[in-house]
Design a protein around this motif. Sequence first.
Motif, PDB file in Angstrom:
ATOM      1  N   GLY A  93      16.173  -9.418   4.440  1.00 24.23           N
ATOM      2  CA  GLY A  93      15.638  -8.325   5.240  1.00 24.23           C
ATOM      3  C   GLY A  93      14.939  -7.319   4.366  1.00 24.23           C
ATOM      4  N   ASP A  94      14.816  -6.107   4.906  1.00 23.48           N
ATOM      5  CA  ASP A  94      14.267  -5.017   4.119  1.00 23.48           C
ATOM      6  C   ASP A  94      14.883  -3.700   4.548  1.00 23.48           C
ATOM      7  OD1 ASP A  94      12.833  -4.308   6.476  1.00 23.48           O
ATOM      8  OD2 ASP A  94      10.962  -5.111   5.718  1.00 23.48           O
ATOM      9  N   CYS A  95      14.749  -2.716   3.690  1.00 29.62           N
ATOM     10  CA  CYS A  95      15.235  -1.375   3.975  1.00 29.62           C
ATOM     11  C   CYS A  95      14.484  -0.443   3.048  1.00 29.62           C
ATOM     12  CB  CYS A  95      16.745  -1.283   3.737  1.00 29.62           C
ATOM     13  SG  CYS A  95      17.470   0.311   4.219  1.00 29.62           S
ATOM     14  N   GLY A  96      14.107   0.708   3.549  1.00 30.87           N
ATOM     15  CA  GLY A  96      13.405   1.663   2.707  1.00 30.87           C
ATOM     16  C   GLY A  96      12.909   2.848   3.506  1.00 30.87           C
ATOM     17  N   ILE A  97      11.977   3.566   2.901  1.00 30.98           N
ATOM     18  CA  ILE A  97      11.406   4.778   3.482  1.00 30.98           C
ATOM     19  C   ILE A  97       9.941   4.527   3.804  1.00 30.98           C
ATOM     20  CG2 ILE A  97      10.912   7.225   3.118  1.00 30.98           C
ATOM     21  CD1 ILE A  97      13.859   6.679   2.781  1.00 30.98           C
ATOM     22  N   THR A  98       9.546   4.845   5.024  1.00 34.22           N
ATOM     23  CA  THR A  98       8.130   4.824   5.380  1.00 34.22           C
ATOM     24  C   THR A  98       7.808   6.108   6.137  1.00 34.22           C
ATOM     25  OG1 THR A  98       8.581   3.594   7.419  1.00 34.22           O
ATOM     26  CG2 THR A  98       7.929   2.311   5.471  1.00 34.22           C
ATOM     27  N   MET A  99       6.564   6.485   6.088  1.00 36.81           N
ATOM     28  CA  MET A  99       6.099   7.621   6.883  1.00 36.81           C
ATOM     29  C   MET A  99       5.728   7.054   8.252  1.00 36.81           C
ATOM     30  SD  MET A  99       6.617  10.098   4.874  1.00 36.81           S
ATOM     31  CE  MET A  99       5.880  11.433   5.819  1.00 36.81           C
ATOM     32  N   GLN A 100       6.378   7.554   9.292  1.00 39.73           N
ATOM     33  CA  GLN A 100       6.215   7.017  10.634  1.00 39.73           C
ATOM     34  C   GLN A 100       5.794   8.099  11.626  1.00 39.73           C
ATOM     35  OE1 GLN A 100       6.533   3.862  11.780  1.00 39.73           O
ATOM     36  NE2 GLN A 100       7.089   3.030   9.791  1.00 39.73           N
ATOM     37  N   ASN A 101       4.998   7.697  12.593  1.00 40.01           N
ATOM     38  CA  ASN A 101       4.660   8.580  13.699  1.00 40.01           C
ATOM     39  C   ASN A 101       5.827   8.541  14.673  1.00 40.01           C
ATOM     40  OD1 ASN A 101       3.789   9.728  16.103  1.00 40.01           O
ATOM     41  ND2 ASN A 101       1.722   8.924  15.908  1.00 40.01           N
ATOM     42  N   ILE A 102       6.610   9.604  14.661  1.00 37.06           N
ATOM     43  CA  ILE A 102       7.775   9.699  15.534  1.00 37.06           C
ATOM     44  C   ILE A 102       7.487  10.795  16.553  1.00 37.06           C
ATOM     45  CG2 ILE A 102      10.257  10.144  15.670  1.00 37.06           C
ATOM     46  CD1 ILE A 102      10.487   9.132  12.767  1.00 37.06           C
ATOM     47  N   ASP A 103       7.164  10.382  17.749  1.00 43.41           N
ATOM     48  CA  ASP A 103       6.830  11.290  18.848  1.00 43.41           C
ATOM     49  C   ASP A 103       5.749  12.294  18.437  1.00 43.41           C
ATOM     50  OD1 ASP A 103       6.997  12.186  21.483  1.00 43.41           O
ATOM     51  OD2 ASP A 103       8.635  13.582  21.061  1.00 43.41           O
TER      52      ASP A 103
ATOM     53  N   GLU B  77       0.832  -1.211   0.000  1.00 45.55           N
ATOM     54  CA  GLU B  77       0.000   0.000   0.000  1.00 45.55           C
ATOM     55  C   GLU B  77       0.868   1.262   0.000  1.00 45.55           C
ATOM     56  OE1 GLU B  77      -3.272   2.070  -0.591  1.00 45.55           O
ATOM     57  OE2 GLU B  77      -3.239  -0.120  -0.542  1.00 45.55           O
ATOM     58  N   ASN B  78       1.977   1.226   0.719  1.00 48.16           N
ATOM     59  CA  ASN B  78       2.886   2.382   0.727  1.00 48.16           C
ATOM     60  C   ASN B  78       3.423   2.688  -0.666  1.00 48.16           C
ATOM     61  OD1 ASN B  78       2.825   3.250   3.426  1.00 48.16           O
ATOM     62  ND2 ASN B  78       4.339   1.738   4.043  1.00 48.16           N
ATOM     63  N   TYR B  79       3.700   1.660  -1.455  1.00 52.68           N
ATOM     64  CA  TYR B  79       4.178   1.904  -2.821  1.00 52.68           C
ATOM     65  C   TYR B  79       3.137   2.690  -3.610  1.00 52.68           C
ATOM     66  CZ  TYR B  79       7.179  -2.150  -1.635  1.00 52.68           C
ATOM     67  OH  TYR B  79       8.024  -3.038  -1.035  1.00 52.68           O
ATOM     68  N   LYS B  80       1.867   2.313  -3.443  1.00 45.62           N
ATOM     69  CA  LYS B  80       0.782   3.002  -4.164  1.00 45.62           C
ATOM     70  C   LYS B  80       0.569   4.413  -3.640  1.00 45.62           C
ATOM     71  CE  LYS B  80      -1.758  -1.288  -4.865  1.00 45.62           C
ATOM     72  NZ  LYS B  80      -2.887  -2.074  -4.380  1.00 45.62           N
ATOM     73  N   THR B  81       0.605   4.566  -2.326  1.00 50.64           N
ATOM     74  CA  THR B  81       0.310   5.859  -1.703  1.00 50.64           C
ATOM     75  C   THR B  81       1.453   6.855  -1.857  1.00 50.64           C
ATOM     76  OG1 THR B  81      -1.079   4.741  -0.063  1.00 50.64           O
ATOM     77  CG2 THR B  81      -0.355   6.976   0.477  1.00 50.64           C
ATOM     78  N   TYR B  82       2.670   6.422  -1.594  1.00 51.25           N
ATOM     79  CA  TYR B  82       3.809   7.340  -1.546  1.00 51.25           C
ATOM     80  C   TYR B  82       4.805   7.172  -2.698  1.00 51.25           C
ATOM     81  CZ  TYR B  82       2.169   7.882   3.257  1.00 51.25           C
ATOM     82  OH  TYR B  82       1.402   8.105   4.376  1.00 51.25           O
ATOM     83  N   GLY B  83       4.787   6.019  -3.332  1.00 53.89           N
ATOM     84  CA  GLY B  83       5.791   5.748  -4.358  1.00 53.89           C
ATOM     85  C   GLY B  83       7.061   5.127  -3.784  1.00 53.89           C
ATOM     86  N   TYR B  84       7.031   4.804  -2.506  1.00 52.25           N
ATOM     87  CA  TYR B  84       8.159   4.159  -1.830  1.00 52.25           C
ATOM     88  C   TYR B  84       7.625   3.431  -0.608  1.00 52.25           C
ATOM     89  CZ  TYR B  84       7.778   8.649   0.631  1.00 52.25           C
ATOM     90  OH  TYR B  84       7.301   9.751   1.281  1.00 52.25           O
TER      91      TYR B  84
END
Length: 180
Positions: free
Chosen positions: A76-86, A54-61
């Motif tokens: 494993g995995d590695c990439g960019i996600t939008m996260q709730n950080i504090d 879903e992130n690929y569709k929503t954000y392109g990454y």
Amino acid sequence: MKMILETERLILREYTEGDFDGLYEILSDPVTMRHYPKPYDEKGTRRWLSWSLENYKTYGYGLWAMELKETGELIGDCGITMQNIDGELLPEIGYHIHKNYWRQGYGKEAARAVRDWFFTHTDFDRVYSYMTSANVASYSTAASMGMKKIKEYPDWDGLCYVYELTREEWNHMRLREAEA
């Protein structure tokens, strides 16, 4: 399956539904996932995979599957996600490596490639990584890609560290590397 990045030893590509078994092996392992509230069961792994797609569709990454170039094995995995950080929704470089592949530089190699992809393909001026204070490997990886600790805050497991790298700092790093 769309390849995103290639490094000396790794291929980072979009997850597919066919990655479930390999992903489950990683996410269900209590040692690999010791810095999470608990390892993932099958249902949790399916949510992780769906969230990634879903992130690929929503954000392109999103989080990208990390394969060994030599064997094609998912490690494993590695990439960019939008996260709730504090309490703020921020772009984060995340990485998860199967315990069998720890301490071989794969996380650092992938994270640096993702960092460069991020600043080349997005308009964000800052990227973050966050982790529990006990996750030495994770904050060492963040520091190895030029990030600096900017914050600590309480979370489910005590204390979280937040690391950041600005576009300006990244540009300075690239100039120094080019001059070397």
